[in-house]
Design a protein around this motif. Structure first.
Motif, PDB file in Angstrom:
ATOM      1  N   ALA A 169       8.549  -1.303   1.063  1.00 26.47           N
ATOM      2  CA  ALA A 169       8.749  -0.979  -0.347  1.00 26.47           C
ATOM      3  C   ALA A 169      10.151  -0.423  -0.581  1.00 26.47           C
ATOM      4  CB  ALA A 169       7.693   0.017  -0.814  1.00 26.47           C
ATOM      5  N   ARG A 172      13.263  -2.897  -0.931  1.00 22.96           N
ATOM      6  CA  ARG A 172      13.441  -3.772  -2.083  1.00 22.96           C
ATOM      7  C   ARG A 172      14.762  -3.481  -2.789  1.00 22.96           C
ATOM      8  NH1 ARG A 172       7.682  -2.677  -4.890  1.00 22.96           N
ATOM      9  NH2 ARG A 172       8.362  -0.570  -4.273  1.00 22.96           N
ATOM     10  N   LEU A 183       3.599   6.643  -3.081  1.00 23.23           N
ATOM     11  CA  LEU A 183       3.094   5.283  -2.986  1.00 23.23           C
ATOM     12  C   LEU A 183       1.585   5.283  -2.773  1.00 23.23           C
ATOM     13  CD1 LEU A 183       3.641   2.230  -2.806  1.00 23.23           C
ATOM     14  CD2 LEU A 183       4.143   2.543  -0.372  1.00 23.23           C
ATOM     15  N   GLU A 233       1.620  -4.937  -7.163  1.00 26.99           N
ATOM     16  CA  GLU A 233       2.909  -4.617  -6.538  1.00 26.99           C
ATOM     17  C   GLU A 233       2.925  -5.184  -5.134  1.00 26.99           C
ATOM     18  OE1 GLU A 233       5.984  -0.859  -6.468  1.00 26.99           O
ATOM     19  OE2 GLU A 233       4.452  -1.148  -7.982  1.00 26.99           O
ATOM     20  N   ALA A 235       5.829  -6.181  -1.512  1.00 30.57           N
ATOM     21  CA  ALA A 235       7.150  -6.140  -0.881  1.00 30.57           C
ATOM     22  C   ALA A 235       7.043  -6.854   0.446  1.00 30.57           C
ATOM     23  CB  ALA A 235       7.626  -4.697  -0.674  1.00 30.57           C
TER      24      ALA A 235
END
Length: 376
Positions: A169, A172, A183, A233, A235
């Motif tokens: 994450a 990114r 998170l 979400e 990544a």
């Protein structure tokens, strides 16, 4: 005449009760559980309208920091806005919005994400922005994506995955800044998913035993929500993500999984290219709280381009701006044109399109999808 001010810690319980009465039913978790930052007495950023000491209207406000390449942009998000039925029609939401805009500027914020797009916001310099392709992965395309992911193993998150997931994450190029703990708490809160009576599942993709991608997916539970499951979400490696989404559809028997991919996530768009998609905008609206501050904050991002100089912006009266491009030409823009110039892949307004032609800095500026874990 109502008093407009920050909501006191002792009034947060009233704010939660009012928000639950407006936005929740018996099958949904409390707004206080889904949006803890909105009702945080520690942060104390949300605004209220008070009549005779009673909280009658509320506007949730949450600060965050966006990472855009090498730039860090302080911003706020507005959501969970309500007025009790007996007190509607007095303009309290508009009064709170003006107070919020002043608070954001005083706090050092440059942008505001707004979860709504009704006239309250659009007539107050909050505008649609960006571009998002929404991929609709059905069973046949899910199998195709899964088969293309040779060597990828997909499983649910385990307790030993958190640091690996956070590292993905944090890598990114465009995202909210999130600590490991934040998170985890955002995933547990199920903010937007809870509005649709869906629940989060967090999946990881591994290759050679190493975690190479993760995604949070909102799916139905025993309540049997009819809303389409969607990716919240993600990544990591884009081919692994495509295989992960295919696995989700196939393994959980989903009729469809929607994946909203912002325009700048071009590698993921390419990995999902076999899947049908529909073009749209980012969620909600965006407000530029301080244009001069925003341009200064974007300097580290723009310095990655070949331009020797940076564009300059000056705020005029009546929500208008004077933009001086790198070639010395100056353009006068209203707030909607400035948003389109900065954030739309193809500016939608003539003034923005003309100014874009004179700009040498990297445009558009990528912003994270507003409907992810940090949704307010």
């Amino acid at each position: 005449m109502a008093e407009i001010r920050l909501v006191a810690a002792e009034d947060m319980a009233d704010a939660i009760r009012g928000s639950d009465a407006v936005f929740r039913d018996a099958e949904q978790i409390s707004m206080g559980a889904a949006f803890p930052a909105v009702f945080s007495a520690a942060l104390s950023q949300s605004f209220g309208a008070y009549e005779d000491g009673k909280l009658v209207s509320f506007m949730g406000l949450v600060p965050a920091v966006l990472r855009i390449g090498s730039a860090r942009v302080p911003m706020f998000s507005i959501g969970s806005v309500f007025t009790l039925p007996d007190f509607r029609g007095h303009g309290y939401a508009g009064d709170m919005l003006q107070a919020v805009k002043e608070h954001v500027r005083d706090s050092g914020g440059a942008l505001v994400y707004v979860s709504g797009n009704r006239s309250l916001y659009t007539r107050n310099q909050c505008h649609p922005f960006g571009a998002v392709d929404r991929y609709a992965i059905g069973p046949s395309h899910g199998e195709q994506l899964l088969q293309a992911g040779a060597g990828i193993v997909v499983r649910e998150l385990s307790p030993t995955d958190w640091l690996h997931v956070h590292a993905l994450a944090a890598a990114r190029r465009v995202a909210y800044e999130q600590s490991v703990r934040e998170l985890a708490e955002l995933i547990a809160s199920e903010a937007y998913a809870s509005c649709l009576k869906l629940r989060h599942r967090t999946l990881v993709a591994t290759k050679g035993g190493r975690v190479v991608a993760f995604a949070v997916v909102a799916m139905p539970d025993e309540r049997g929500s009819k809303r389409t499951p969607f990716a919240v979400e993600w990544a990591g490696d884009t081919n692994a993500l495509a295989a992960l989404f295919g696995h989700t559809v196939a393994s959980y028997g989903l009729p469809q999984l929607d994946v909203p991919v912002a325009w700048h996530e071009q590698e993921l768009s390419e990995a999902l290219s076999p899947v049908p998609s529909a073009a749209g905008r980012n969620t909600g609206t965006v407000h530029i709280a301080d244009a001069e501050r925003l341009f200064a904050l974007l300097a580290p991002y723009w310095h990655t381009s070949a331009a020797d100089d940076l564009p300059r912006i000056r705020t005029l009266e009546d929500h208008r701006y004077a933009l001086t491009a790198e070639d010395g030409r100056t353009f006068e823009l209203d707030s909607e044109s400035l948003v389109s110039l900065l954030f739309d892949p193809i500016p939608s307004l003539p003034a923005a399109l003309e100014a874009r032609g004179a700009m040498r800095s990297q445009l558009p500026v990528p912003l994270p999808y507003a409907g992810g874990l940090n949704y307010v």
